[in-house]
Scaffold this motif. Structure first.
Motif, mmCIF file in Angstrom:
data_model
loop_
_atom_site.group_PDB
_atom_site.id
_atom_site.type_symbol
_atom_site.label_atom_id
_atom_site.label_comp_id
_atom_site.label_asym_id
_atom_site.label_seq_id
_atom_site.Cartn_x
_atom_site.Cartn_y
_atom_site.Cartn_z
ATOM 1 N N GLY A 1 0.824 -1.201 0.000
ATOM 2 C CA GLY A 1 0.000 0.000 0.000
ATOM 3 C C GLY A 1 0.858 1.251 0.000
ATOM 4 N N SER A 2 1.897 1.264 0.812
ATOM 5 C CA SER A 2 2.915 2.312 0.808
ATOM 6 C C SER A 2 4.233 1.664 1.202
ATOM 7 N N ILE A 3 5.338 2.237 0.742
ATOM 8 C CA ILE A 3 6.652 1.630 0.970
ATOM 9 C C ILE A 3 7.602 2.698 1.488
ATOM 10 N N ASP A 4 8.318 2.365 2.555
ATOM 11 C CA ASP A 4 9.335 3.244 3.122
ATOM 12 C C ASP A 4 10.628 2.444 3.211
ATOM 13 N N VAL A 5 11.631 2.826 2.422
ATOM 14 C CA VAL A 5 12.915 2.126 2.399
ATOM 15 C C VAL A 5 13.932 2.988 3.136
ATOM 16 N N LEU A 6 14.536 2.421 4.193
ATOM 17 C CA LEU A 6 15.483 3.183 5.009
ATOM 18 C C LEU A 6 16.902 3.081 4.472
ATOM 19 N N GLU A 7 17.818 3.827 5.077
ATOM 20 C CA GLU A 7 19.175 4.037 4.593
ATOM 21 C C GLU A 7 19.963 2.741 4.384
ATOM 22 N N GLY A 8 20.808 2.769 3.365
ATOM 23 C CA GLY A 8 21.775 1.704 3.133
ATOM 24 C C GLY A 8 21.226 0.401 2.616
ATOM 25 N N THR A 9 20.000 0.364 2.185
ATOM 26 C CA THR A 9 19.371 -0.875 1.713
ATOM 27 C C THR A 9 19.623 -1.070 0.222
ATOM 28 N N VAL A 10 19.752 -2.335 -0.174
ATOM 29 C CA VAL A 10 19.888 -2.682 -1.587
ATOM 30 C C VAL A 10 18.728 -3.599 -1.946
ATOM 31 N N ILE A 11 17.983 -3.235 -2.982
ATOM 32 C CA ILE A 11 16.834 -4.020 -3.427
ATOM 33 C C ILE A 11 17.080 -4.465 -4.854
ATOM 34 N N PHE A 12 17.057 -5.777 -5.054
ATOM 35 C CA PHE A 12 17.189 -6.362 -6.384
ATOM 36 C C PHE A 12 15.791 -6.716 -6.862
ATOM 37 N N GLY A 13 15.086 -5.743 -7.373
ATOM 38 C CA GLY A 13 13.711 -5.917 -7.809
ATOM 39 C C GLY A 13 13.059 -4.555 -7.883
ATOM 40 N N SER A 14 11.768 -4.533 -8.170
ATOM 41 C CA SER A 14 11.065 -3.263 -8.322
ATOM 42 C C SER A 14 10.189 -2.992 -7.105
#
Length: 159
Positions: free
Chosen positions: A80-93
């Motif tokens: 519904g909503s997304i909050d990504v915090l510092e230093g994270t790596v996401i392999f995807g959308s």
């Protein structure tokens, strides 16, 4: 050691004998006291809401999702909503019906799509497209793909 369970069991029994622990509750109390940090704030490492779907390809959550600091995730994220915090790596959308916030030091190896607003903060790097109604982009953030924002894009915003 091919099978570590016998070794671990031996160590546990040895410690229980040395500490003269007779029951399981006493062992739990000692371990809790040993590993507890009274002054530190206790955070829940993972909470999965009802009707969520998690597998090797998709993390789908019906409500909001907060991804902690310095995480590494493989798979597409839907929420519904997304909050990504510092230093994270996401392999995807990342795909959301609401707001998406990408903090500094985050790298997204995929697209970021939202029906609402997207905030890309200083030092964030998105290696795909960013598509949202409205985008707030810091001038030191990087987007390698196409930016599509029919209701406007704000550059120089935020931290």
């Amino acid at each position: 050691v091919r099978n570590p369970m016998p070794v671990l069991l031996f160590i546990l029994i040895y410690l229980m004998t040395m500490l003269q622990i007779e029951n399981e509750r006493e062992l739990d109390r000692i371990l809790d006291n040993l590993f507890s940090e009274d002054d530190a704030k206790v955070e829940v490492p993972l909470m999965i809401p009802a009707r969520s779907r998690l597998n090797m390809k998709v993390f789908s959550v019906p409500s909001s999702m907060k991804i902690g600091r310095k995480c590494r995730l493989h798979g597409n994220i839907r929420a519904g909503s997304i909050d990504v915090l510092e230093g994270t790596v996401i392999f995807g959308s990342l795909r959301s019906r609401g707001t998406v916030s990408v903090a500094g030091g985050v790298t997204v190896h995929g697209n970021v799509e939202s029906s609402g607003k997207v905030y890309v903060k200083k030092g964030a790097h998105i290696l795909g497209d960013v598509i949202a109604k409205e985008i707030f982009l810091h001038e030191d953030a990087k987007i390698d793909g196409i930016i599509e924002a029919p209701h406007g894009m704000h550059i120089g915003w935020g931290e």
